[in-house]
Design an enzyme around this catalytic site. Structure first.
Site, short mmCIF file in Angstrom:
data_model
loop_
_atom_site.label_atom_id
_atom_site.label_comp_id
_atom_site.label_asym_id
_atom_site.label_seq_id
_atom_site.Cartn_x
_atom_site.Cartn_y
_atom_site.Cartn_z
N CYS A 59 -6.87 -34.35 28.24
CA CYS A 59 -7.48 -35.82 27.92
C CYS A 59 -7.07 -36.66 28.91
CB CYS A 59 -6.99 -36.27 26.41
SG CYS A 59 -7.60 -37.67 26.15
N GLU A 78 2.24 -31.80 24.44
CA GLU A 78 1.91 -33.09 25.07
C GLU A 78 3.01 -33.65 25.74
OE1 GLU A 78 -0.43 -36.36 22.98
OE2 GLU A 78 0.67 -37.60 24.48
N THR A 130 0.68 -39.96 23.29
CA THR A 130 -0.53 -40.58 22.48
C THR A 130 -1.00 -40.88 21.09
OG1 THR A 130 -1.78 -38.57 22.92
CG2 THR A 130 -1.68 -39.92 24.79
N CYS A 169 -3.09 -43.70 22.10
CA CYS A 169 -4.58 -43.62 22.00
C CYS A 169 -4.75 -44.29 20.77
CB CYS A 169 -4.88 -42.28 22.24
SG CYS A 169 -6.56 -42.18 21.68
N ASN A 221 -1.97 -33.95 13.00
CA ASN A 221 -2.69 -35.58 12.59
C ASN A 221 -3.50 -35.19 11.30
OD1 ASN A 221 -5.80 -35.83 13.21
ND2 ASN A 221 -5.00 -34.14 14.57
N SER A 239 -9.17 -32.72 15.11
CA SER A 239 -9.51 -31.27 15.65
C SER A 239 -10.48 -30.62 14.83
CB SER A 239 -8.14 -30.52 15.85
OG SER A 239 -7.49 -30.65 14.80
#
Ligand code: F3S
Length: 295
Positions: A97, A127, A163, A191, A221, A263
């Site tokens: 990303c 990440e 993020t 983000c 998430n 996702s």
């Protein structure tokens, strides 16, 4: 009759959608070449299963891949992984990303400029591993402000964040450290998709009688979204697919709220909405039958 409201921000974020498009394009154009993603493309078993049907395989490490195309998922990887893939002669499609790329770039910049660089994030998250790798392991990962207590803060200090961290917790860390150091440089690499998604889910959960949070049980998430909705006191169910819905959950409920992790593909969300519509149709039929009986 059930009123069904879908949260403003639900389902694929920009980075995930972009990664999926890149994978599908690669698979479509290279039917005779093996296509691999390094780790599951996203934390959603239904999507991964669909990709497998399109001949996209998941490799857990580079050693499992002899030849073909390797897709770097939206979380990104450390530069050394890219170098190794190149050295093996693999074709690389980098679906990192762009926001994650920024976090990597700023962390690297801070290290190059001589800052003691901290990454606020979960050390086991891919990440964060990628951001750490992009600093050639010259940064320090912290999970909370207490972690800073044992660190040397005598040099100028730089900060980036994973993020998906919450802006409040990042603000908390930065305000904690600001009086402890002589110089502080912060790149806000959070983000805002995650934040917008979480606050709109919370707002919706407060308005409805029951909440469905759709997404992989292995998706951090989505799990976080379910926690946020549960905390409002509204009965909340974290489900992967519409099949898991037990119709008795809807007894006595009027307003149904739906949200989904970054996702979760649209089709899984649509299936749940469709099920609610079917439920409404059945309720209408039952109502009409009862009215007829009463007559
Ligand atoms: Fe990218 Fe933000 Fe999604 S960083 S992968 S758009 S949550």
């Amino acid at each position: 009759i059930l009123e069904v409201i879908t949260s403003e921000e639900a389902g694929f974020c920009f980075g995930v959608e972009r990664a999926i498009d890149m994978v599908l394009e690669a698979a479509g154009q290279n039917e005779n070449t093996p296509v691999y993603t390094l780790g599951p493309l996203i934390h959603n078993p239904q999507v991964v299963e669909n990709l497998e049907k399109k001949n996209v395989k998941v490799a857990s490490s580079l050693s499992e891949i002899e030849s073909g195309i390797i897709i770097i998922r939206s979380h990104g990887v450390a530069p050394e992984v890219l170098d190794k893939a190149k050295a093996k002669g693999l074709k690389i499609i980098d679906a990192t990303c762009p926001f994650v790329k920024n976090a990597q770039k700023y962390a690297r910049k801070l290290v190059d400029e001589g800052y003691q660089t901290f990454i606020y994030g979960d050390k086991d998250h891919p990440e964060v591993k990628g951001i750490y790798g992009s600093t050639e392991k010259k940064s320090i990962i912290i999970k909370d402000k207490e972690d800073l207590d044992r660190k040397d803060l005598s040099k100028k200090v730089g900060f980036v964040a994973q993020t998906t961290k919450s802006p409040e917790s990042f603000r908390d860390i930065i305000s904690y450290i600001i009086t402890e150091v002589k110089e502080l440089k912060v790149y806000n690499t959070i983000c805002n998709t995650t934040d917008v998604r979480q606050s709109s889910a919370k707002k919706l959960a407060e308005e409805v009688d029951i909440m469905f949070v759709i997404g992989g049980r292995n998706s951090a998430n989505t799990t976080r979204l379910a926690e946020i909705c549960t905390a409002t006191g509204t009965p909340t169910y974290h489900i992967e697919t519409a099949n898991e819905i037990n119709r008795t959950w809807l007894n006595g409920k009027n307003k149904v709220g739906i949200t989904a992790g970054a996702s979760t593909p649209d089709w899984l969300i649509r299936e749940v909405i469709q099920l609610m519509n079917e439920e409404n149709k059945e309720m209408k039929i039952e109502k009409t039958e009862n009215e007829n009986v009463e007559e």
